[in-house]
Design a protein around this motif. Structure first.
Motif, PDB file in Angstrom:
ATOM      1  N   HIS A   1     -76.094 -70.340 -43.503  1.00 26.17           N
ATOM      2  CA  HIS A   1     -75.402 -71.257 -44.404  1.00 26.17           C
ATOM      3  C   HIS A   1     -74.198 -70.540 -45.022  1.00 26.17           C
ATOM      4  CE1 HIS A   1     -74.544 -73.954 -47.727  1.00 26.17           C
ATOM      5  NE2 HIS A   1     -75.332 -74.849 -47.166  1.00 26.17           N
TER       6      HIS A   1
ATOM      7  N   ARG B   1     -82.392 -76.283 -36.172  1.00 21.40           N
ATOM      8  CA  ARG B   1     -81.542 -76.684 -37.298  1.00 21.40           C
ATOM      9  C   ARG B   1     -82.052 -76.077 -38.609  1.00 21.40           C
ATOM     10  NH1 ARG B   1     -76.543 -79.342 -38.721  1.00 21.40           N
ATOM     11  NH2 ARG B   1     -76.761 -79.585 -40.977  1.00 21.40           N
TER      12      ARG B   1
ATOM     13  N   GLU C   1     -79.892 -73.279 -40.872  1.00 18.68           N
ATOM     14  CA  GLU C   1     -79.567 -73.579 -42.265  1.00 18.68           C
ATOM     15  C   GLU C   1     -79.995 -72.439 -43.185  1.00 18.68           C
ATOM     16  OE1 GLU C   1     -81.462 -77.306 -42.953  1.00 18.68           O
ATOM     17  OE2 GLU C   1     -79.773 -78.507 -42.205  1.00 18.68           O
TER      18      GLU C   1
ATOM     19  N   LEU D   1     -71.610 -75.687 -40.888  1.00 15.02           N
ATOM     20  CA  LEU D   1     -72.648 -76.702 -40.698  1.00 15.02           C
ATOM     21  C   LEU D   1     -72.125 -78.115 -40.887  1.00 15.02           C
ATOM     22  CD1 LEU D   1     -75.571 -74.916 -42.573  1.00 15.02           C
ATOM     23  CD2 LEU D   1     -75.318 -75.192 -40.106  1.00 15.02           C
TER      24      LEU D   1
ATOM     25  N   ALA E   1     -77.060 -75.521 -34.923  1.00 18.77           N
ATOM     26  CA  ALA E   1     -76.481 -76.414 -35.925  1.00 18.77           C
ATOM     27  C   ALA E   1     -76.423 -77.847 -35.416  1.00 18.77           C
ATOM     28  CB  ALA E   1     -75.089 -75.928 -36.306  1.00 18.77           C
TER      29      ALA E   1
END
Length: 238
Positions: A218, A210, A214, A47, A154
């Protein structure tokens, strides 16, 4: 032979890690006698290569032309020629630009399309391509997962992808992007029209994409889950 051999290996495992629920289902389908627990952990994304502020940059742009992006080495399998056909049939060149990042030899490109060669993952050129994009499109004909769709999320851009295998787990249709049947040029053209016509829809979907990536991919969360699983398995087999 390979299927039988793979089944023997899976059957002797203490745990199986799968990148998708689709893969989990396929393991159960191909190896119905396998009783090893399957843990779906997804695939992590770097990310830090994608600045969340790019979304605000796009909103501030004054150029009304939407910037569309395709990335794929195997151009035919990734649906590249399907995309060019839909692009030309939809007459999108008057309102948008399409960059195809591929080393595949292309003799003729429709109006509004340019090819970018020699781009490597995580290179400055690669990052610049994601930053400049308003939407990503790859109508692949055959893909098990599709890491590039995660990269699009991302980069905070909506993705148009194929309703195929694990791709619907990455692209939430109507929320983070749009799904189309493989090799369906009219459906692809309609999806392009929807996103090219509305900066508001692109922003809403890009923001949702996004947030989703996340949560789903992640690296820190993935590492914690994987380490915990390894420790759990190792304790059972000391």
């Amino acid at each position: 032979f390979n299927v039988r051999r793979d089944g023997e290996i899976l059957g002797r495992a203490a745990a199986i890690v799968s990148t998708s629920r689709w893969t989990e289902r396929e393991v159960h389908r191909l190896y119905p006698d396998c009783r090893v627990p399957i843990h779906v952990l997804g695939s992590p994304v770097q990310l830090e290569l994608f600045d969340a502020a790019w979304l605000d940059e796009r909103r501030a742009r004054t150029d009304a032309r939407a910037q569309c992006l395709f990335m794929g080495g195997d151009f035919p399998r990734k649906g590249g020629f399907d995309l060019l056909a839909a692009w030309e049939a939809g007459g999108f060149a008057s309102r948008a630009d399409l960059t195809v990042v591929t080393d595949w030899p292309l003799d003729r490109l429709p109006a509004g399309v340019r090819q970018q060669r020699g781009v490597r993952a995580a290179s400055p050129e690669w990052i610049a391509a994601w930053r400049a994009a308003d939407l990503f499109v790859m109508p692949t004909r055959n893909e098990a997962f599709g890491l590039v769709y995660q990269e699009a999320a991302a980069a905070s851009v909506p993705a148009i992808g194929s309703r195929l295998n694990a791709i619907p787990e990455i692209i939430e249709d109507g929320v983070t992007g749009l799904l189309v049947p493989p090799k369906d040029a009219p459906a692809l053209a309609r999806a392009l029209e929807t996103l090219i016509a509305s900066a508001g829809i692109r922003e809403r979907m890009g923001r949702s994409a996004r947030r989703k990536i996340e949560l789903d991919a992640h690296p820190g969360t993935h590492r914690e889950k994987l380490v915990a699983l390894i420790k759990q398995v190792s304790k059972r087999h000391v």
